[in-house]
Design a protein around this motif. Structure first.
Motif, PDB file in Angstrom:
ATOM      1  N   ILE A  72      34.549   5.712  44.455  1.00 14.00           N
ATOM      2  CA  ILE A  72      35.634   4.911  43.892  1.00 14.00           C
ATOM      3  C   ILE A  72      35.956   5.384  42.480  1.00 14.00           C
ATOM      4  N   SER A  73      34.928   5.651  41.700  1.00 13.55           N
ATOM      5  CA  SER A  73      35.140   6.158  40.338  1.00 13.55           C
ATOM      6  C   SER A  73      35.839   7.512  40.356  1.00 13.55           C
ATOM      7  N   ALA A  74      35.471   8.352  41.305  1.00 14.20           N
ATOM      8  CA  ALA A  74      36.103   9.671  41.408  1.00 14.20           C
ATOM      9  C   ALA A  74      37.583   9.539  41.768  1.00 14.20           C
ATOM     10  N   VAL A  75      37.902   8.652  42.694  1.00 13.33           N
ATOM     11  CA  VAL A  75      39.303   8.446  43.085  1.00 13.33           C
ATOM     12  C   VAL A  75      40.102   7.881  41.913  1.00 13.33           C
ATOM     13  N   LEU A  76      39.545   6.900  41.221  1.00 12.02           N
ATOM     14  CA  LEU A  76      40.248   6.316  40.076  1.00 12.02           C
ATOM     15  C   LEU A  76      40.419   7.348  38.956  1.00 12.02           C
ATOM     16  N   GLY A  77      39.415   8.177  38.751  1.00 11.83           N
ATOM     17  CA  GLY A  77      39.526   9.230  37.751  1.00 11.83           C
ATOM     18  C   GLY A  77      40.599  10.250  38.111  1.00 11.83           C
ATOM     19  N   ALA A  78      40.666  10.598  39.402  1.00  9.74           N
ATOM     20  CA  ALA A  78      41.694  11.544  39.855  1.00  9.74           C
ATOM     21  C   ALA A  78      43.084  10.938  39.699  1.00  9.74           C
ATOM     22  N   LEU A  79      43.226   9.661  40.011  1.00 11.88           N
ATOM     23  CA  LEU A  79      44.516   8.994  39.825  1.00 11.88           C
ATOM     24  C   LEU A  79      44.903   8.932  38.351  1.00 11.88           C
ATOM     25  N   ALA A  80      43.928   8.664  37.501  1.00 17.13           N
ATOM     26  CA  ALA A  80      44.203   8.623  36.060  1.00 17.13           C
ATOM     27  C   ALA A  80      44.645   9.992  35.565  1.00 17.13           C
ATOM     28  N   ASP A  81      43.986  11.046  36.039  1.00 14.08           N
ATOM     29  CA  ASP A  81      44.391  12.407  35.661  1.00 14.08           C
ATOM     30  C   ASP A  81      45.797  12.715  36.155  1.00 14.08           C
ATOM     31  N   LEU A  82      46.097  12.298  37.375  1.00 16.35           N
ATOM     32  CA  LEU A  82      47.410  12.549  37.953  1.00 16.35           C
ATOM     33  C   LEU A  82      48.500  11.867  37.132  1.00 16.35           C
ATOM     34  N   PHE A  83      48.288  10.611  36.777  1.00 16.91           N
ATOM     35  CA  PHE A  83      49.301   9.875  36.016  1.00 16.91           C
ATOM     36  C   PHE A  83      49.380  10.315  34.563  1.00 16.91           C
ATOM     37  N   SER A  84      48.282  10.809  34.014  1.00 22.38           N
ATOM     38  CA  SER A  84      48.320  11.249  32.620  1.00 22.38           C
ATOM     39  C   SER A  84      49.044  12.587  32.474  1.00 22.38           C
ATOM     40  N   ARG A  85      49.137  13.355  33.538  1.00 24.44           N
ATOM     41  CA  ARG A  85      49.808  14.648  33.494  1.00 24.44           C
ATOM     42  C   ARG A  85      51.329  14.509  33.634  1.00 24.44           C
ATOM     43  N   THR A  86      51.782  13.426  34.218  1.00 23.18           N
ATOM     44  CA  THR A  86      53.235  13.260  34.444  1.00 23.18           C
ATOM     45  C   THR A  86      53.883  12.500  33.334  1.00 23.18           C
TER      46      THR A  86
END
Length: 62
Positions: free
Chosen positions: A48-62
């Motif tokens: 769950i932490s990995a998925v949330l971290g990946a989502l945070a990275d995705l949104f921080s790049r856009t």
């Protein structure tokens, strides 16, 4: 750590907004909180932490 605190704050604001709207009762909000704490102690917590971290990275790049 910053992402975790930000996510916790965002979820807290959402719960308060739903509570004021009448969509969530106090008991159900407490049950969801307890479920979150229980889920954090399972084997799914790292995934769950990995998925949330990946989502945070995705949104921080856009």
């Amino acid at each position: 750590m910053v992402i975790t605190v930000s996510l916790a704050l965002l979820l807290f604001v959402i719960v308060i907004a739903l509570k004021r709207n009448g969509s969530v009762t106090t008991v159900s909000a407490l049950a969801c909180t307890a479920f979150g704490f229980a889920l954090a102690s399972t084997g799914l917590a790292p995934a769950i932490s990995a998925v949330l971290g990946a989502l945070a990275d995705l949104f921080s790049r856009t």
